[in-house]
Motif scaffolding. Structure first.
Motif, PDB file in Angstrom:
ATOM      1  N   GLY A 189     102.331 155.244  65.311  1.00  0.00           N
ATOM      2  CA  GLY A 189     100.991 155.613  65.768  1.00  0.00           C
ATOM      3  C   GLY A 189     100.773 157.113  65.678  1.00  0.00           C
ATOM      4  N   ALA A 190     101.814 157.894  65.997  1.00  0.00           N
ATOM      5  CA  ALA A 190     101.716 159.357  65.908  1.00  0.00           C
ATOM      6  C   ALA A 190     101.533 159.808  64.467  1.00  0.00           C
ATOM      7  N   ARG A 191     102.113 159.073  63.518  1.00  0.00           N
ATOM      8  CA  ARG A 191     101.919 159.410  62.103  1.00  0.00           C
ATOM      9  C   ARG A 191     100.441 159.233  61.715  1.00  0.00           C
ATOM     10  N   TYR A 192      99.834 158.164  62.189  1.00  0.00           N
ATOM     11  CA  TYR A 192      98.415 157.938  61.890  1.00  0.00           C
ATOM     12  C   TYR A 192      97.539 159.027  62.506  1.00  0.00           C
ATOM     13  N   THR A 193      97.710 159.255  63.806  1.00  0.00           N
ATOM     14  CA  THR A 193      96.831 160.195  64.495  1.00  0.00           C
ATOM     15  C   THR A 193      97.035 161.624  64.002  1.00  0.00           C
ATOM     16  N   SER A 194      98.280 162.021  63.766  1.00  0.00           N
ATOM     17  CA  SER A 194      98.526 163.385  63.298  1.00  0.00           C
ATOM     18  C   SER A 194      98.013 163.576  61.876  1.00  0.00           C
ATOM     19  N   ASP A 254      93.970 171.630  78.811  1.00  0.00           N
ATOM     20  CA  ASP A 254      92.937 172.056  77.866  1.00  0.00           C
ATOM     21  C   ASP A 254      93.544 172.879  76.732  1.00  0.00           C
ATOM     22  N   GLY A 255      94.825 172.683  76.488  1.00  0.00           N
ATOM     23  CA  GLY A 255      95.526 173.473  75.491  1.00  0.00           C
ATOM     24  C   GLY A 255      95.289 173.000  74.068  1.00  0.00           C
ATOM     25  N   THR A 256      95.920 173.704  73.144  1.00  0.00           N
ATOM     26  CA  THR A 256      95.764 173.430  71.716  1.00  0.00           C
ATOM     27  C   THR A 256      97.130 173.331  71.057  1.00  0.00           C
ATOM     28  N   ILE A 257      97.265 172.396  70.139  1.00  0.00           N
ATOM     29  CA  ILE A 257      98.467 172.291  69.314  1.00  0.00           C
ATOM     30  C   ILE A 257      98.135 172.918  67.965  1.00  0.00           C
ATOM     31  N   SER A 258      98.945 173.861  67.523  1.00  0.00           N
ATOM     32  CA  SER A 258      98.659 174.542  66.264  1.00  0.00           C
ATOM     33  C   SER A 258      98.694 173.552  65.105  1.00  0.00           C
ATOM     34  N   LYS A 259      98.006 173.896  64.020  1.00  0.00           N
ATOM     35  CA  LYS A 259      97.996 173.021  62.852  1.00  0.00           C
ATOM     36  C   LYS A 259      99.404 172.851  62.299  1.00  0.00           C
ATOM     37  N   GLU A 260     100.203 173.920  62.376  1.00  0.00           N
ATOM     38  CA  GLU A 260     101.591 173.841  61.914  1.00  0.00           C
ATOM     39  C   GLU A 260     102.380 172.827  62.734  1.00  0.00           C
ATOM     40  N   ASN A 261     102.166 172.811  64.045  1.00  0.00           N
ATOM     41  CA  ASN A 261     102.884 171.870  64.899  1.00  0.00           C
ATOM     42  C   ASN A 261     102.379 170.442  64.739  1.00  0.00           C
ATOM     43  N   VAL A 262     101.088 170.291  64.389  1.00  0.00           N
ATOM     44  CA  VAL A 262     100.582 168.952  64.081  1.00  0.00           C
ATOM     45  C   VAL A 262     101.318 168.411  62.863  1.00  0.00           C
ATOM     46  N   GLY A 263     101.498 169.260  61.863  1.00  0.00           N
ATOM     47  CA  GLY A 263     102.248 168.861  60.678  1.00  0.00           C
ATOM     48  C   GLY A 263     103.703 168.574  60.996  1.00  0.00           C
ATOM     49  N   GLU A 264     104.277 169.360  61.911  1.00  0.00           N
ATOM     50  CA  GLU A 264     105.669 169.139  62.294  1.00  0.00           C
ATOM     51  C   GLU A 264     105.828 167.818  63.046  1.00  0.00           C
ATOM     52  N   LEU A 265     104.866 167.485  63.894  1.00  0.00           N
ATOM     53  CA  LEU A 265     104.885 166.195  64.580  1.00  0.00           C
ATOM     54  C   LEU A 265     104.902 165.061  63.564  1.00  0.00           C
ATOM     55  N   ASN A 266     104.058 165.157  62.559  1.00  0.00           N
ATOM     56  CA  ASN A 266     103.997 164.135  61.529  1.00  0.00           C
ATOM     57  C   ASN A 266     105.317 164.050  60.775  1.00  0.00           C
ATOM     58  N   ARG A 267     105.895 165.194  60.464  1.00  0.00           N
ATOM     59  CA  ARG A 267     107.166 165.218  59.728  1.00  0.00           C
ATOM     60  C   ARG A 267     108.291 164.563  60.527  1.00  0.00           C
ATOM     61  N   LEU A 268     108.371 164.880  61.817  1.00  0.00           N
ATOM     62  CA  LEU A 268     109.430 164.334  62.662  1.00  0.00           C
ATOM     63  C   LEU A 268     109.286 162.819  62.819  1.00  0.00           C
ATOM     64  N   ALA A 269     108.052 162.375  63.065  1.00  0.00           N
ATOM     65  CA  ALA A 269     107.812 160.937  63.211  1.00  0.00           C
ATOM     66  C   ALA A 269     108.116 160.211  61.909  1.00  0.00           C
ATOM     67  N   THR A 270     107.770 160.828  60.795  1.00  0.00           N
ATOM     68  CA  THR A 270     108.031 160.224  59.488  1.00  0.00           C
ATOM     69  C   THR A 270     109.532 160.108  59.233  1.00  0.00           C
TER      70      THR A 270
END
Length: 281
Positions: A189-194, A254-270
């Motif tokens: 699910g994290a791969r889809y959302t990220s 109300d924080g933000t996840i950087s675009k780089e970390n969004v990509g890292e989340l996808n990479r780790l889940a993958t």
């Protein structure tokens, strides 16, 4: 075959929930509540994985850029042969969790062909884990409803199928399988959302990925798996990845996840999903 849920159907479906929420809010006004203290938060258990709430939230945020969910499915979904997996204690429940998340995505995409394949794989993988044929009748109901374009019924039947499977593997002797299923379903699910957030990045969309308590709960559940499973390379991969994911998702309300970390989340889940897919005979 494709169709969409009409606005009247959605209102009819969610109106009772909205009313209950309103009543709860009114009642809450009459009670004095202590400020939220995360140190006192308790793990009430992690249920069956479903990224559908994130999909809905993304639709609400991305009103100007319509998400092409069918394209997202084809980018992320896995293609597996259930017969090639024999490790019913680790690999099979992990892949089952992944395919359940794929099934939810197929519903969001309103794609009967893709959902049929998911439902068939879910049925075969569940059987490998000891779920009886009699408990899998919902899989056939999911396919039948999808072929008729009855997507509200599909959504409900898949939810019931998930519950039936979890009831069978949520016994103490099968608890480890349930943990692995839930964790890997969440990973897919994290791969889809990220993927969607990365393609439509903004501080607002990135905040939808925020899940510090869930990430912590998943990490702790994997860490508590019995010693005989801790030596599994797949479990070792989870132990390595989950603390990194927890760090990414632990941001202020109300924080933000950087675009780089969004990509890292996808990479780790993958990494986790690909490792599970590679655990064939």
């Amino acid at each position: 075959m494709r169709s969409t849920l009409g606005s009247r159907t959605l209102v009819a479906l969610f109106f009772p929930i909205i009313c209950l929420g309103a009543l709860a809010a009114i009642a809450a006004q009459n009670e004095e509540k202590a400020p939220y203290d995360p140190t006192k938060a308790k793990d009430a258990g992690v249920g069956m994985p479903t990224p559908y709430d994130k999909f809905i939230a993304l639709d609400q945020v991305l009103t100007k850029t319509k998400v092409k969910w069918d394209d997202t499915f084809r980018k992320v979904a896995v293609d597996v042969d259930p017969d090639s997996f024999t490790d019913k204690d680790v690999a099979v429940p992990m892949i089952l969790g992944v395919r359940i998340a794929d099934g939810v995505m197929a519903i969001k995409a309103n794609n009967a062909e893709l959902l049929n394949k998911c439902a068939t794989d879910i049925e075969k993988l569940a059987k490998k884990m000891g779920v009886a044929e009699a408990d899998l009748g919902r899989a056939r109901a999911v396919r039948a409803a999808a072929n008729k374009g009855q997507w509200l019924k599909v959504f409900m039947e898949l939810g019931f199928l998930q519950q039936d499977i979890m009831k069978k593997i949520d016994q103490p002797e099968h608890a480890t399988r349930g943990t692995l299923l839930i964790v890997c379903g969440w990973m897919q699910g994290a791969r889809y959302t990220s993927t969607v957030v990365s393609e439509n990045y903004s501080p607002e969309t990135s905040n939808l990925l925020r899940e510090p308590m869930l990430a912590k709960a998943l990490k702790e559940k994997v860490e508590s798996l019995p010693a005989n499973l801790q030596s599994s390379p797949l479990v070792a991969k989870l132990r390595d990845v989950l603390p990194q994911i927890e760090k990414i998702l632990t941001i202020p309300l109300d924080g933000t996840i950087s675009k780089e970390n969004v990509g890292e989340l996808n990479r780790l889940a993958t990494e986790v999903v690909k490792a599970a897919m590679g655990a064939t005979t």
